[in-house]
Design an enzyme around this catalytic site. Structure first.
Site, PDB file in Angstrom:
ATOM      1  N   SER A  22       0.837  -1.208   0.000  1.00 42.78           N
ATOM      2  CA  SER A  22       0.000   0.000   0.000  1.00 42.78           C
ATOM      3  C   SER A  22       0.865   1.248   0.000  1.00 42.78           C
ATOM      4  CB  SER A  22      -0.923  -0.005   1.228  1.00 42.78           C
ATOM      5  OG  SER A  22      -0.165  -0.140   2.407  1.00 42.78           O
ATOM      6  N   ASN A 109      -1.828  -2.500  13.093  1.00 47.08           N
ATOM      7  CA  ASN A 109      -3.277  -2.267  13.031  1.00 47.08           C
ATOM      8  C   ASN A 109      -3.691  -1.004  13.785  1.00 47.08           C
ATOM      9  OD1 ASN A 109      -3.190  -4.622  11.665  1.00 47.08           O
ATOM     10  ND2 ASN A 109      -4.254  -5.868  13.205  1.00 47.08           N
ATOM     11  N   THR A 154     -38.614  28.243 -10.246  1.00 43.06           N
ATOM     12  CA  THR A 154     -38.975  26.904  -9.783  1.00 43.06           C
ATOM     13  C   THR A 154     -39.286  26.128 -11.057  1.00 43.06           C
ATOM     14  OG1 THR A 154     -41.325  27.418  -9.556  1.00 43.06           O
ATOM     15  CG2 THR A 154     -39.973  27.732  -7.584  1.00 43.06           C
ATOM     16  N   HIS A 155     -38.958  24.864 -11.092  1.00 41.94           N
ATOM     17  CA  HIS A 155     -39.115  24.044 -12.320  1.00 41.94           C
ATOM     18  C   HIS A 155     -38.356  24.674 -13.490  1.00 41.94           C
ATOM     19  CE1 HIS A 155     -42.553  22.177 -10.172  1.00 41.94           C
ATOM     20  NE2 HIS A 155     -42.788  23.422  -9.793  1.00 41.94           N
ATOM     21  N   SER A 276     -12.610  25.995 -27.983  1.00 42.89           N
ATOM     22  CA  SER A 276     -12.886  24.775 -28.728  1.00 42.89           C
ATOM     23  C   SER A 276     -11.809  24.590 -29.791  1.00 42.89           C
ATOM     24  CB  SER A 276     -14.267  24.890 -29.378  1.00 42.89           C
ATOM     25  OG  SER A 276     -14.330  24.116 -30.555  1.00 42.89           O
ATOM     26  N   LYS A 282     -16.190  29.732 -29.530  1.00 40.24           N
ATOM     27  CA  LYS A 282     -16.588  29.123 -28.263  1.00 40.24           C
ATOM     28  C   LYS A 282     -15.769  29.581 -27.060  1.00 40.24           C
ATOM     29  CE  LYS A 282     -19.209  26.138 -27.503  1.00 40.24           C
ATOM     30  NZ  LYS A 282     -19.208  24.716 -27.841  1.00 40.24           N
ATOM     31  N   ASN A 284     -15.942  28.003 -23.277  1.00 40.17           N
ATOM     32  CA  ASN A 284     -16.675  26.976 -22.535  1.00 40.17           C
ATOM     33  C   ASN A 284     -16.405  27.024 -21.033  1.00 40.17           C
ATOM     34  OD1 ASN A 284     -17.686  25.928 -24.947  1.00 40.17           O
ATOM     35  ND2 ASN A 284     -15.875  24.638 -25.241  1.00 40.17           N
ATOM     36  N   TYR A 316      -9.330  -6.207  12.691  1.00 40.29           N
ATOM     37  CA  TYR A 316      -8.719  -5.708  11.455  1.00 40.29           C
ATOM     38  C   TYR A 316      -8.784  -6.776  10.359  1.00 40.29           C
ATOM     39  CZ  TYR A 316      -5.331  -4.084   8.032  1.00 40.29           C
ATOM     40  OH  TYR A 316      -4.754  -3.674   6.860  1.00 40.29           O
ATOM     41  N   GLN A 321      -7.361  -1.838   3.997  1.00 35.98           N
ATOM     42  CA  GLN A 321      -6.305  -1.090   3.305  1.00 35.98           C
ATOM     43  C   GLN A 321      -6.894  -0.262   2.150  1.00 35.98           C
ATOM     44  OE1 GLN A 321      -2.265  -2.718   2.938  1.00 35.98           O
ATOM     45  NE2 GLN A 321      -2.652  -2.878   0.747  1.00 35.98           N
ATOM     46  N   LYS A 324      -8.002   3.916   2.262  1.00 31.00           N
ATOM     47  CA  LYS A 324      -7.214   5.134   2.030  1.00 31.00           C
ATOM     48  C   LYS A 324      -7.363   5.673   0.609  1.00 31.00           C
ATOM     49  CE  LYS A 324      -3.978   2.916   4.264  1.00 31.00           C
ATOM     50  NZ  LYS A 324      -4.944   2.122   5.058  1.00 31.00           N
TER      51      LYS A 324
HETATM   52  N1  ARG Z   1      -1.116  -1.298   4.984  1.00 28.86           N
HETATM   53  C1  ARG Z   1      -2.035  -1.708   5.979  1.00 28.86           C
HETATM   54  C2  ARG Z   1      -3.335  -0.898   5.863  1.00 28.86           C
HETATM   55  O1  ARG Z   1      -3.295   0.074   5.237  1.00 28.86           O
HETATM   56  C3  ARG Z   1      -1.446  -1.479   7.344  1.00 28.86           C
HETATM   57  C4  ARG Z   1      -1.894  -2.465   8.372  1.00 28.86           C
HETATM   58  C5  ARG Z   1      -1.390  -3.785   8.075  1.00 28.86           C
HETATM   59  N2  ARG Z   1      -1.748  -4.719   9.096  1.00 28.86           N
HETATM   60  C6  ARG Z   1      -1.656  -6.018   8.884  1.00 28.86           C
HETATM   61  N3  ARG Z   1      -1.971  -6.749   9.882  1.00 28.86           N
HETATM   62  N4  ARG Z   1      -1.330  -6.507   7.725  1.00 28.86           N
HETATM   63  O2  ARG Z   1      -4.353  -1.298   6.343  1.00 28.86           O
END
Ligand code: ARG
Length: 435
Positions: A22, A109, A154-155, A276, A282, A284, A316, A321, A324
């Protein structure tokens, strides 16, 4: 070498390593990761879990690593498993056995749950600032055009006269609610998961209140399982950001309409418009269109988060993962949209003459005409009907309520007198409503 290599007899497959990693996403949390580790190690030393010397050495080296990542001296290894691993390995390469003491009483975790919260806390602050900037721009644009009369719709049919300021004020209110929602989610998120360990806490005599307070949290999470498994805050924030995008998208839709020759209520500055490749005439409103389009990404991010979480057993799971990419994208999108919209609004030219022209058509003062009869004692339903007949007469004769003779008014209802012209004057209509 993997953190967990002891249990394994083979190197991980290359593609599997890429799939599992990650780092491409979480390396942006390096500062939060290091700040979290410094707080953790400070607490470990204060509690006598590691020696004061080791604690100080680790904290100092981590601070150095943070600086070196920031100034580009250290390049984050794209093959590392994640940012937590990368920082710890870099530390250990430099400090040897001392570095290996950092992860005492902690798991990745609770570490990742901490980092994401710290990172998003900063993202909230930046986003709040940008929303406030847009509010200021809209308020200023409204103030400059406090007397510009336009049709309210309205509308998408001309309904009643309003001022441009009143129209923009609606967006100001939406954005103020957005501020409240982001602040609210941020407040609920501001609880430290550090000390949750992998899921069941730790046997070391750690001080969770201390790390929480060092990192500016209001509290620490009560359940260690929940501490590592909770991503509600990502969902709440993505939901608040989705509403921000709904509001920006609605506003942009109107700006796009207003830029058209059919309306021409506003003109965007050249710096915030595009041309354009084929049609030389144009200009835009691409920026507004892109913001409208990008709302889809943020709604998608919200759906991703809900779907990732919905079937997960405690505590967990690696599925998490995926949180993010989704929540970072939602913040990135909202921030870039706000950043682009603020100067676009600031430089947007308002054309009050065209608004006024549009307001003069469509009988948008018909309600005021009916209200005039009500002021003369007629029940509203009868006044409504008489005004409807006047509008029909106007359409037939190509007149407006302003250009009808008083005799034509009186033919339909004898309660009319010269005062009606004052009553239907658009400036008066707007003023009477406190617009
Ligand atoms: N890269 C992991 C995440 O974003 C970090 C935690 C990893 N924990 C594990 N037990 N593999 O969630």
């Amino acid at each position: 070498m993997k953190l967990w290599a002891g249990r394994f007899s083979k190197e991980v497959d290359k593609k599997t390593n890429d799939f599992n990693s990650s780092i491409a996403t979480d390396s942006r949390m390096y500062a939060q990761d290091i700040n979290g580790s410094i707080a953790h190690v400070t607490m470990l030393a204060a509690q006598g879990i590691i020696s004061a010397d080791d604690g100080a050495a680790i904290a100092a080296e981590l601070a150095k690593i943070k600086e070196e990542i920031a100034d580009g001296t250290i390049i984050i290894d794209p093959n590392a498993e994640d940012i937590h691993t990368f920082v710890e390995q870099t530390l250990t390469e430099r400090l040897g056995d001392v570095g290996k003491r950092l992860h005492t009483g902690r798991s990745r975790n609770d570490q990742v749950a901490l980092d994401v919260r710290l990172y998003l806390r900063d993202e909230c602050d930046e986003t709040l600032k940008l929303i406030k900037e847009l509010i200021n721009s809209l308020e200023k644009k409204g103030e400059e055009n406090a007397h510009a009369i336009m049709p309210g719709y309205t509308h998408l049919q001309r309904a009643q006269p309003i001022t441009f300021k009143a129209h923009l004020s609606a967006y100001v209110e939406m954005l103020k609610r957005d501020l409240g929602r982001v602040e609210d989610a941020k407040r609920r998120m501001n609880s430290s998961p550090l000390g949750s360990g992998a899921l069941a806490g730790t046997t070391y005599p750690i001080d969770r209140a201390m790390t929480a307070s060092l990192l500016g949290f209001d509290s620490f999470t009560k359940s260690t399982l929940d501490g590592v498994a909770d991503r509600d805050f990502c969902v709440e924030l993505a939901s608040a950001l989705s509403l921000v995008m709904v509001h920006l998208s609605r506003m942009c839709e109107e700006i796009i309409l207003w830029c058209s020759w059919e309306f021409k209520f506003v003109e965007l500055d050249d710096a915030f418009s595009t041309g354009s490749s084929i049609m030389p005439q144009k200009k835009n409103p691409d920026i507004a269109e892109l913001v409208r389009g990008k709302s889809g990404r943020v709604f998608g991010d919200l759906m991703t988060l809900l779907t990732v979480l919905k079937g997960l057993p405690l505590a967990y799971n690696k599925d998490m993962q995926e949180d993010k990419d989704a929540i970072f994208d939602a913040f990135d999108t909202v921030k870039i949209c706000l950043t682009t919209l603020v100067p676009m609004i600031d430089t947007m030219k308002v054309i009050p003459e065209n608004m006024r022209k549009a307001a003069a058509g469509g009988f948008i003062n018909a309600t005021d005409c009916a209200d005039f009869l009500v002021s003369k004692g007629l029940p509203f339903r009868d006044a409504y009907k008489a005004t409807g007949e006047l509008v029909a007469l106007c359409i037939k004769t190509g007149k407006t309520l302003e250009t009808l003779e008083i005799s034509e008014y009186k033919n339909i209802c004898e309660l009319f007198d010269e005062g009606v012209y004052e009553a239907i004057n658009l400036e008066n209509c707007v003023k009477r409503r406190g617009m």
